[in-house]
Scaffold this motif. Sequence first.
Motif, PDB file in Angstrom:
ATOM      1  N   ARG A  38      -4.839  -2.461   1.484  1.00 34.46           N
ATOM      2  CA  ARG A  38      -3.604  -1.697   1.635  1.00 34.46           C
ATOM      3  C   ARG A  38      -3.532  -0.566   0.604  1.00 34.46           C
ATOM      4  O   ARG A  38      -3.169   0.567   0.947  1.00 34.46           O
ATOM      5  CB  ARG A  38      -2.400  -2.623   1.483  1.00 34.46           C
ATOM      6  CG  ARG A  38      -1.066  -1.907   1.639  1.00 34.46           C
ATOM      7  CD  ARG A  38       0.099  -2.860   1.530  1.00 34.46           C
ATOM      8  NE  ARG A  38       1.352  -2.206   1.882  1.00 34.46           N
ATOM      9  CZ  ARG A  38       2.525  -2.814   1.940  1.00 34.46           C
ATOM     10  NH1 ARG A  38       2.599  -4.128   1.680  1.00 34.46           N
ATOM     11  NH2 ARG A  38       3.621  -2.147   2.265  1.00 34.46           N
ATOM     12  N   LEU A  39      -3.878  -0.866  -0.626  1.00 28.95           N
ATOM     13  CA  LEU A  39      -3.796   0.126  -1.688  1.00 28.95           C
ATOM     14  C   LEU A  39      -4.712   1.310  -1.410  1.00 28.95           C
ATOM     15  O   LEU A  39      -4.313   2.476  -1.559  1.00 28.95           O
ATOM     16  CB  LEU A  39      -4.140  -0.524  -3.035  1.00 28.95           C
ATOM     17  CG  LEU A  39      -4.036   0.360  -4.278  1.00 28.95           C
ATOM     18  CD1 LEU A  39      -2.639   0.942  -4.405  1.00 28.95           C
ATOM     19  CD2 LEU A  39      -4.399  -0.447  -5.521  1.00 28.95           C
ATOM     20  N   MET A  40      -5.947   1.029  -0.985  1.00 32.92           N
ATOM     21  CA  MET A  40      -6.885   2.123  -0.728  1.00 32.92           C
ATOM     22  C   MET A  40      -6.524   2.918   0.520  1.00 32.92           C
ATOM     23  O   MET A  40      -6.782   4.123   0.597  1.00 32.92           O
ATOM     24  CB  MET A  40      -8.307   1.584  -0.655  1.00 32.92           C
ATOM     25  CG  MET A  40      -8.918   1.398  -2.033  1.00 32.92           C
ATOM     26  SD  MET A  40     -10.653   0.948  -2.016  1.00 32.92           S
ATOM     27  CE  MET A  40     -10.490  -0.795  -1.731  1.00 32.92           C
ATOM     28  N   MET A  41      -5.898   2.269   1.484  1.00 32.73           N
ATOM     29  CA  MET A  41      -5.424   3.009   2.655  1.00 32.73           C
ATOM     30  C   MET A  41      -4.249   3.909   2.273  1.00 32.73           C
ATOM     31  O   MET A  41      -4.150   5.043   2.739  1.00 32.73           O
ATOM     32  CB  MET A  41      -5.037   2.036   3.772  1.00 32.73           C
ATOM     33  CG  MET A  41      -6.238   1.334   4.397  1.00 32.73           C
ATOM     34  SD  MET A  41      -5.806   0.113   5.661  1.00 32.73           S
ATOM     35  CE  MET A  41      -5.286   1.182   7.020  1.00 32.73           C
ATOM     36  N   GLN A  42      -3.376   3.407   1.417  1.00 31.17           N
ATOM     37  CA  GLN A  42      -2.258   4.237   0.958  1.00 31.17           C
ATOM     38  C   GLN A  42      -2.752   5.465   0.201  1.00 31.17           C
ATOM     39  O   GLN A  42      -2.217   6.564   0.356  1.00 31.17           O
ATOM     40  CB  GLN A  42      -1.333   3.406   0.064  1.00 31.17           C
ATOM     41  CG  GLN A  42      -0.490   2.390   0.816  1.00 31.17           C
ATOM     42  CD  GLN A  42       0.326   1.514  -0.106  1.00 31.17           C
ATOM     43  OE1 GLN A  42      -0.054   1.263  -1.248  1.00 31.17           O
ATOM     44  NE2 GLN A  42       1.453   1.029   0.388  1.00 31.17           N
TER      45      GLN A  42
END
Length: 313
Positions: A38-42
């Motif tokens: 999730r963090l890297m997609m954000q």
Amino acid sequence: MSDSIKHECGIVLIRLLRPISYYNDKYGTPFYGLNKLRLMMQKQRNRGQDGAGLAVIKLDPKRGKKYISRKRNTTPQNYLDELFKDVYKKFNKLSKKKLSDPDYLKANLPYMGELLMGHLRYGTHGDNSVETCHPFLRQNNWISRNLVLAGNFNLTNVDELFGELIELGQYPKEKSDTVTVLEKIGHFLDEEVQRLFNWFKPEGYSNIEINKLIAEHLDLTRLLQRASRKLDGGYVMAGMIGHGDAFVMRDASGIRPAFYYHDDEIVVVASEKPAIQTALKVRHHEIKEIQRGHALIIKKNGEISENLVKDQL
């Protein structure tokens, strides 16, 4: 090339090299993989405003249990938040005891696996329905024939590739670069699996034993060399195979970007270097770029290699 070089789609691939219980003990959560995804997609949200999707594969699943989970979302403005809200709500009603039990979560809940893929869609053709969102699935009852694919690409010879599928006797469900590439790679995956089955069967192995041998001996470099031979255009393609192998393949001209980092806990691939650097808190020089025409290959056993699959013209 028919397309200009600009931000188009973002990908993330994560392979956890330890059991989920390891991350729960060290980082205090069994959701370490999902949280990093999730963090890297954000951090790459600028690469896709039209939708997002993710897929997760569990390693060594029990027969009869679902081991591939996928979710996609195209909610205007909030597609990424809504995507992960749908994922995490599967866990909302669990007790604290179950939420802190990685073995229970992996055995009974979706999205709890060691191999994860995320995609941010920047639409270049077609409508903006959830069906156009990556990842795409090619499903089969043979675990090693299941293929999950997502990418950042725009092929210039879709008509030619589509025609090849027709010549093979296939009936593609639509004429798009995504479906064409999925079926192209899937065709050669089928051939490699069948070749290995035919090799081991006369040796007296049972079909169950052959499944394990296929996972060990599947040659992804050979497979991708054959599948990419006629591909023309800019691309980065990330794939996961049902038994646990994974790859990220880059075009021979290096038009689309892809970077990776690995240590003894994790392997990560993303479209942007800063996404890896800030999400994992690693140094700039520790992150490598996938070479032109190469594929980063992650075997189920955790072996990592970067191999040439397509020479530059």
